[in-house]
Write a protein that holds these residues in place. Structure first.
Motif, PDB file in Angstrom:
ATOM      1  N   ALA A   1      17.512   6.599  -1.276  1.00  0.00           N
ATOM      2  CA  ALA A   1      17.291   7.779  -0.430  1.00  0.00           C
ATOM      3  C   ALA A   1      15.823   7.919  -0.049  1.00  0.00           C
ATOM      4  CB  ALA A   1      17.774   9.034  -1.161  1.00  0.00           C
ATOM      5  N   GLU A   2      14.916   7.612  -0.975  1.00  0.00           N
ATOM      6  CA  GLU A   2      13.483   7.681  -0.668  1.00  0.00           C
ATOM      7  C   GLU A   2      13.098   6.644   0.378  1.00  0.00           C
ATOM      8  OE1 GLU A   2      10.831   8.481  -4.330  1.00  0.00           O
ATOM      9  OE2 GLU A   2      12.783   7.919  -5.163  1.00  0.00           O
ATOM     10  N   HIS A   3      13.646   5.437   0.255  1.00  0.00           N
ATOM     11  CA  HIS A   3      13.361   4.397   1.242  1.00  0.00           C
ATOM     12  C   HIS A   3      13.862   4.802   2.632  1.00  0.00           C
ATOM     13  CE1 HIS A   3      11.718   1.511  -1.524  1.00  0.00           C
ATOM     14  NE2 HIS A   3      12.802   1.498  -2.274  1.00  0.00           N
ATOM     15  N   ILE A   4      15.058   5.363   2.667  1.00  0.00           N
ATOM     16  CA  ILE A   4      15.613   5.809   3.955  1.00  0.00           C
ATOM     17  C   ILE A   4      14.766   6.937   4.531  1.00  0.00           C
ATOM     18  CG2 ILE A   4      17.589   6.930   5.051  1.00  0.00           C
ATOM     19  CD1 ILE A   4      19.392   5.443   3.071  1.00  0.00           C
ATOM     20  N   ALA A   5      14.380   7.888   3.675  1.00  0.00           N
ATOM     21  CA  ALA A   5      13.561   9.010   4.146  1.00  0.00           C
ATOM     22  C   ALA A   5      12.227   8.522   4.680  1.00  0.00           C
ATOM     23  CB  ALA A   5      13.350  10.003   3.004  1.00  0.00           C
ATOM     24  N   CYS A   6      11.655   7.515   4.046  1.00  0.00           N
ATOM     25  CA  CYS A   6      10.378   6.965   4.511  1.00  0.00           C
ATOM     26  C   CYS A   6      10.496   6.463   5.945  1.00  0.00           C
ATOM     27  CB  CYS A   6       9.941   5.831   3.587  1.00  0.00           C
ATOM     28  SG  CYS A   6       8.482   4.933   4.151  1.00  0.00           S
ATOM     29  N   VAL A   7      11.548   5.693   6.227  1.00  0.00           N
ATOM     30  CA  VAL A   7      11.738   5.137   7.569  1.00  0.00           C
ATOM     31  C   VAL A   7      12.020   6.242   8.582  1.00  0.00           C
ATOM     32  CG1 VAL A   7      13.202   3.646   8.978  1.00  0.00           C
ATOM     33  CG2 VAL A   7      12.523   2.912   6.690  1.00  0.00           C
ATOM     34  N   VAL A   8      12.895   7.171   8.225  1.00  0.00           N
ATOM     35  CA  VAL A   8      13.276   8.234   9.154  1.00  0.00           C
ATOM     36  C   VAL A   8      12.079   9.133   9.474  1.00  0.00           C
ATOM     37  CG1 VAL A   8      14.700  10.295   9.440  1.00  0.00           C
ATOM     38  CG2 VAL A   8      15.711   8.211   8.495  1.00  0.00           C
ATOM     39  N   LEU A   9      11.330   9.508   8.454  1.00  0.00           N
ATOM     40  CA  LEU A   9      10.197  10.408   8.677  1.00  0.00           C
ATOM     41  C   LEU A   9       9.086   9.733   9.478  1.00  0.00           C
ATOM     42  CD1 LEU A   9      10.043  12.170   5.203  1.00  0.00           C
ATOM     43  CD2 LEU A   9      10.827  13.147   7.355  1.00  0.00           C
TER      44      LEU A   9
ATOM     45  N   ASP B   1       0.823  -1.212   0.000  1.00  0.00           N
ATOM     46  CA  ASP B   1       0.000   0.000   0.000  1.00  0.00           C
ATOM     47  C   ASP B   1       0.858   1.263   0.000  1.00  0.00           C
ATOM     48  OD1 ASP B   1      -2.013  -1.815   0.189  1.00  0.00           O
ATOM     49  OD2 ASP B   1      -2.822  -1.095   2.082  1.00  0.00           O
ATOM     50  N   GLY B   2       2.044   1.158   0.573  1.00  0.00           N
ATOM     51  CA  GLY B   2       2.928   2.316   0.630  1.00  0.00           C
ATOM     52  C   GLY B   2       3.307   2.846  -0.736  1.00  0.00           C
ATOM     53  N   VAL B   3       3.332   1.968  -1.755  1.00  0.00           N
ATOM     54  CA  VAL B   3       3.614   2.414  -3.115  1.00  0.00           C
ATOM     55  C   VAL B   3       2.537   3.381  -3.579  1.00  0.00           C
ATOM     56  CG1 VAL B   3       3.845   1.666  -5.521  1.00  0.00           C
ATOM     57  CG2 VAL B   3       4.880   0.313  -3.687  1.00  0.00           C
ATOM     58  N   GLY B   4       1.278   3.060  -3.248  1.00  0.00           N
ATOM     59  CA  GLY B   4       0.180   3.938  -3.641  1.00  0.00           C
ATOM     60  C   GLY B   4       0.244   5.292  -2.964  1.00  0.00           C
TER      61      GLY B   4
ATOM     62  N   HIS C   1       4.847  -0.841  15.313  1.00  0.00           N
ATOM     63  CA  HIS C   1       4.977  -1.677  14.119  1.00  0.00           C
ATOM     64  C   HIS C   1       4.734  -0.861  12.851  1.00  0.00           C
ATOM     65  CE1 HIS C   1       4.498  -5.261  11.544  1.00  0.00           C
ATOM     66  NE2 HIS C   1       3.510  -4.559  10.981  1.00  0.00           N
ATOM     67  N   TYR C   2       3.693  -0.040  12.874  1.00  0.00           N
ATOM     68  CA  TYR C   2       3.329   0.718  11.679  1.00  0.00           C
ATOM     69  C   TYR C   2       4.106   2.026  11.552  1.00  0.00           C
ATOM     70  CZ  TYR C   2      -0.152  -2.781  10.880  1.00  0.00           C
ATOM     71  OH  TYR C   2      -0.752  -3.989  10.630  1.00  0.00           O
ATOM     72  N   SER C   3       5.111   2.192  12.393  1.00  0.00           N
ATOM     73  CA  SER C   3       6.050   3.309  12.256  1.00  0.00           C
ATOM     74  C   SER C   3       7.426   2.824  11.836  1.00  0.00           C
ATOM     75  CB  SER C   3       6.175   4.066  13.585  1.00  0.00           C
ATOM     76  OG  SER C   3       4.922   4.451  14.081  1.00  0.00           O
ATOM     77  N   THR C   4       7.640   1.520  11.834  1.00  0.00           N
ATOM     78  CA  THR C   4       8.959   0.949  11.557  1.00  0.00           C
ATOM     79  C   THR C   4       8.857  -0.119  10.466  1.00  0.00           C
ATOM     80  OG1 THR C   4       8.622  -0.559  13.444  1.00  0.00           O
ATOM     81  CG2 THR C   4       9.873   1.452  13.846  1.00  0.00           C
ATOM     82  N   TYR C   5       8.354  -1.290  10.819  1.00  0.00           N
ATOM     83  CA  TYR C   5       8.252  -2.402   9.871  1.00  0.00           C
ATOM     84  C   TYR C   5       7.387  -2.022   8.679  1.00  0.00           C
ATOM     85  CZ  TYR C   5       7.231  -7.229   8.329  1.00  0.00           C
ATOM     86  OH  TYR C   5       7.091  -8.390   7.612  1.00  0.00           O
ATOM     87  N   ASP C   6       6.236  -1.451   8.910  1.00  0.00           N
ATOM     88  CA  ASP C   6       5.342  -0.992   7.843  1.00  0.00           C
ATOM     89  C   ASP C   6       5.305   0.528   7.833  1.00  0.00           C
ATOM     90  OD1 ASP C   6       4.474  -3.302   6.497  1.00  0.00           O
ATOM     91  OD2 ASP C   6       3.083  -3.794   8.110  1.00  0.00           O
ATOM     92  N   ALA C   7       6.476   1.129   7.714  1.00  0.00           N
ATOM     93  CA  ALA C   7       6.598   2.582   7.833  1.00  0.00           C
ATOM     94  C   ALA C   7       5.938   3.340   6.696  1.00  0.00           C
ATOM     95  CB  ALA C   7       8.082   2.968   7.908  1.00  0.00           C
ATOM     96  N   ALA C   8       5.715   2.677   5.552  1.00  0.00           N
ATOM     97  CA  ALA C   8       5.137   3.382   4.405  1.00  0.00           C
ATOM     98  C   ALA C   8       3.619   3.434   4.458  1.00  0.00           C
ATOM     99  CB  ALA C   8       5.583   2.704   3.107  1.00  0.00           C
ATOM    100  N   TYR C   9       2.999   2.750   5.424  1.00  0.00           N
ATOM    101  CA  TYR C   9       1.553   2.778   5.551  1.00  0.00           C
ATOM    102  C   TYR C   9       1.110   4.121   6.158  1.00  0.00           C
ATOM    103  CZ  TYR C   9       0.901  -2.165   4.382  1.00  0.00           C
ATOM    104  OH  TYR C   9       0.839  -3.368   3.736  1.00  0.00           O
ATOM    105  N   SER C  10      -0.185   4.322   6.195  1.00  0.00           N
ATOM    106  CA  SER C  10      -0.714   5.627   6.599  1.00  0.00           C
ATOM    107  C   SER C  10      -0.903   5.779   8.107  1.00  0.00           C
ATOM    108  CB  SER C  10      -2.082   5.853   5.925  1.00  0.00           C
ATOM    109  OG  SER C  10      -3.037   4.908   6.414  1.00  0.00           O
TER     110      SER C  10
END
Length: 434
Positions: free
Chosen positions: A119-127, A51-54, A168-177
């Motif tokens: 860089a986008e993947h890293i930014a996703c996790v950090v943010l 879902d994070g891709v969307g 969990h949804y801030s780290t493992y699934d960090a790209a979710y909403s």
């Protein structure tokens, strides 16, 4: 009426204690989040997936100035052809808007445009980690504003961060909403708590801005906004000592901002489909003859809320031990009840492969101030018993989460034996056999 208001932050009680003792819950959350974001002790990746891709695809749409998602990586439910040659994104743009000031510098502007860079993947996790840290701080502030002591505010922070699925949804699934929705809800609650200060202005504007953004993060946030807003209007005079006029002004700001967010989302849906469209989703969304509300709350094989996030049950029940909190506690029950009803009729009631029932992750922080206020008010021994129960609940959730990360706890059809092994058996986090 003043006898009914929440007390000012407890002066405890720890006035002369050190920083560590005052803020140990925030410190624990910060240290663990930093370590996990840096080390990523799981093998599921990259961070922007499913879902994070969307959610992330809006970054590229904004940069190219074109809302046609044709050709976008179609590994998720997100993208559908809605009219000849035009592909729409069912997920809203709010997360991409929040991350855009950082992501704009991480995107590949060359042939790789549209595919997330390292860089986008890293930014996703950090943010997402930063969003979690802000949620923790806002929860702590709201707990103190509701009259919680330093001790109970810290306990509540630990419960929210590690016991509700938020970690969990801030780290493992960090790209979710979910962490971003939780951030918006935490801001709403903090602004409501802040509105008791007569010198604070622009609360209505702040509530409106957050309401607008929350709709663009995840459309079901509309239900949380409606219930929290109505509860604020009805209960703020009693609990915060506000006049009805000030409460109305603030809630009007929230609802106007929310209406703007809804209008923007409907405009995006209408452009995507070529006709007036209320929902970005396609197909049958609800199955009205298959009620699954009880499973939403209690299913062991399929992510039941109380089975995987048992601290949620404490958040709902403990405030009823304090009579002056009953009305606010009923509002929290109504909030959880509405989401339970919604998901119970949803065509995929368990919300797919996930750890716990992720549909409640963003709304549980709203119960934090009530829990902290009730915990502070309880006599010593009942308070200690609830604190012990809270840490047991957190322990259970963390062990199950670790199993999910190690893939010893599957996405679906979790058996009682698997569950038991992760809680008190060979798959526990601290006693995991090689």
């Amino acid at each position: 009426m003043k006898l009914m208001t929440l007390p000012s932050p407890a002066a405890d009680d720890n006035r002369n204690s050190g920083v560590v003792r005052r803020f140990w819950g925030l410190g624990l959350a910060a240290v663990v989040t930093t370590l996990v974001c840096a080390l990523q002790p799981y093998d599921n990746g990259p961070p922007i997936r499913s879902d994070g891709v969307g959610y992330h695809a809006w970054t590229y749409a904004i940069l190219r100035g074109d809302l046609n998602f044709i050709g976008q990586a179609n590994e998720t439910y997100a993208f559908h052809e809605t009219r000849p040659g035009h592909w729409a994104n069912v997920y809203p743009p709010g997360i991409a808007l929040a991350r855009f000031p950082v992501m704009v510098f991480c995107v590949d502007r060359g042939p790789g445009f549209g595919r997330p860079t390292l860089a986008e993947h890293i930014a996703c996790v950090v943010l997402s980690g930063l969003a979690l840290a802000i949620v923790a701080c806002l929860v702590f502030y709201s707990c103190r504003a509701a009259g919680g002591s330093y001790a109970t505010a810290n306990v509540t922070v630990v419960a929210v961060v590690f016991g509700t699925g938020l970690f969990h949804y801030s780290t493992y699934d960090a790209a979710y909403s979910h962490v971003w929705s939780a951030l918006g809800v935490a801001v709403l609650v903090a602004l409501a708590a802040r509105s008791r200060e007569p010198r604070v202005r622009f609360v209505a504007f702040g509530l409106g801005a957050v309401g607008c953004w929350l709709i663009l993060v995840r459309n079901p946030n509309l239900f949380a906004i409606a219930i929290l807003g109505a509860s604020y209007f009805l209960l703020a005079p009693k609990y915060l000592g506000l006049s009805r006029q000030i409460a109305f002004r603030n809630i009007l700001g929230l609802f106007v901002g929310t209406a703007v967010g809804v209008a923007i989302q409907i405009a995006l849906n209408t452009y995507a489909h070529g006709r007036v469209t209320l929902s970005s989703y396609e197909g049958t969304l609800f199955v009205w003859d298959r009620p699954m509300q009880w499973s939403v709350l209690t299913s062991l094989p399929e992510h039941g809320l109380f089975v995987y996030y048992p601290v949620a049950l404490l958040f709902l029940l403990v405030p009823f031990a304090v009579p002056r909190l009953w009305l606010a506690a009923l509002a929290l029950v109504a909030l959880v009840g509405v989401y339970t009803t919604l998901y119970g009729y949803w065509n995929m009631w368990n919300l797919g492969a996930s750890f716990g029932h992720r549909g409640f992750v963003e709304i549980l922080p709203a119960g934090a101030p009530l829990f902290a206020a009730a915990l502070t008010t309880l006599p010593r021994w009942p308070r200690r018993a609830v604190i012990v129960a809270t840490f047991v609940c957190v322990y259970l959730t963390v062990n199950l989460m670790a199993g999910y990360w190690r893939r010893t706890l599957p996405y679906h059809q979790i058996t009682a034996e698997m569950y038991r092994d992760h809680v008190i058996g060979r798959e526990m986090l601290l006693t995991k056999s090689p």
